[in-house]
Design a protein around this motif. Sequence first.
Motif, mmCIF file in Angstrom:
data_model
loop_
_atom_site.group_PDB
_atom_site.id
_atom_site.type_symbol
_atom_site.label_atom_id
_atom_site.label_comp_id
_atom_site.label_asym_id
_atom_site.label_seq_id
_atom_site.Cartn_x
_atom_site.Cartn_y
_atom_site.Cartn_z
ATOM 1 N N ASP A 214 14.146 -4.236 -2.502
ATOM 2 C CA ASP A 214 13.676 -3.164 -3.380
ATOM 3 C C ASP A 214 12.165 -2.967 -3.290
ATOM 4 N N CYS A 215 11.456 -4.031 -2.971
ATOM 5 C CA CYS A 215 9.996 -3.966 -2.961
ATOM 6 C C CYS A 215 9.423 -3.534 -1.619
ATOM 7 N N GLN A 216 10.287 -3.323 -0.643
ATOM 8 C CA GLN A 216 9.816 -2.876 0.667
ATOM 9 C C GLN A 216 9.088 -1.536 0.546
ATOM 10 N N GLY A 217 7.886 -1.481 1.105
ATOM 11 C CA GLY A 217 7.134 -0.234 1.130
ATOM 12 C C GLY A 217 6.501 0.160 -0.191
ATOM 13 N N ILE B 40 12.334 -16.394 2.682
ATOM 14 C CA ILE B 40 12.908 -15.057 2.517
ATOM 15 C C ILE B 40 11.846 -14.068 2.036
ATOM 16 N N VAL B 41 11.064 -14.485 1.047
ATOM 17 C CA VAL B 41 10.031 -13.597 0.520
ATOM 18 C C VAL B 41 8.941 -13.364 1.560
ATOM 19 N N ARG B 42 8.505 -14.433 2.192
ATOM 20 C CA ARG B 42 7.430 -14.318 3.178
ATOM 21 C C ARG B 42 7.833 -13.406 4.357
ATOM 22 N N ARG C 251 2.930 -9.103 3.577
ATOM 23 C CA ARG C 251 1.585 -8.749 3.116
ATOM 24 C C ARG C 251 1.405 -8.927 1.616
ATOM 25 N N VAL C 252 2.464 -9.304 0.950
ATOM 26 C CA VAL C 252 2.398 -9.518 -0.499
ATOM 27 C C VAL C 252 2.012 -10.969 -0.772
#
Length: 278
Positions: A25-28, A54-56, A61-62
């Motif tokens: 969901d947080c992509q882009g 998974i998050v990395r 870039r987050v």
Amino acid sequence: MCPHGEMTRKKQNMSMEILEKVVDDCQGKPLKKINLFWFGDSLCNRRIIECLQIVRKGLPRVKLNLSTNAGLLSEERSRAMIDENLLDVINFDIDGITKETFEKVRQKLDFDQVVKNVRFFLDYKKQKNATKPETRITIINMQPTAKEIPAFLEYWKPLADKVEVNQYNTWLGTQEDRNVGKSFEESQRGKFTFACTHPWDELVIAADGKAGLCCLDYDLKAGVGDIVTQTVQEIWNSEKMNDYRNKMLQLDYDSIDVCKDCNAYIFQKNKFWAKIQQ
């Protein structure tokens, strides 16, 4: 100092499916940071390294932060976090510089083991000449620890990137106020005279996917959505979230049950956000 024993929500780890849904969901999106922890130590999850991976991988870039009491920070986990560059910041919560004080506050943890675990992480990072993660060590300035803070700072400052002293949070007024000195006076007598930053800064997602207004709402009484049936963006822009935001802008905290006794203004009152409203 945490109402963990009073929480009625089920204590569980977030499933990989829900975590992957959040990442997708947080992509882009203009997301700045993920704190992969909330109201529980993430190292209790035996698959924590996989979660970080998974998050990395999905959001490289987050900024990815972790906070832990370090009781379960094995050497194997420390190596993985550093070798694989999995974190931007890791925070070690260590309340006390003596075994007696620490184990009184951080019950069921072994002071010597915690110090050993943290020292290994710090030494291994230095050995590998790694620039990440930034290492932070915190202590809460409260009745049991206040006298030990000078010695705490003297011991840890040469070892970590940052050492910080935090004020005591009463968890929406549900816990006895153990602040000391000026902080106690501010916590007892003050109130929000500005809109709290939380509904604009963060979205809390519990292990089961339920989304909450604030990280201090440990029982999710102010739920704002469900990641299982909604997207992060839908929840963030939802009518529920905007209703809470509008009430705070109007300083109508009494109408928000979880907020009316909150002392988090002592953490925010000197921030730019608060000053421009006053």
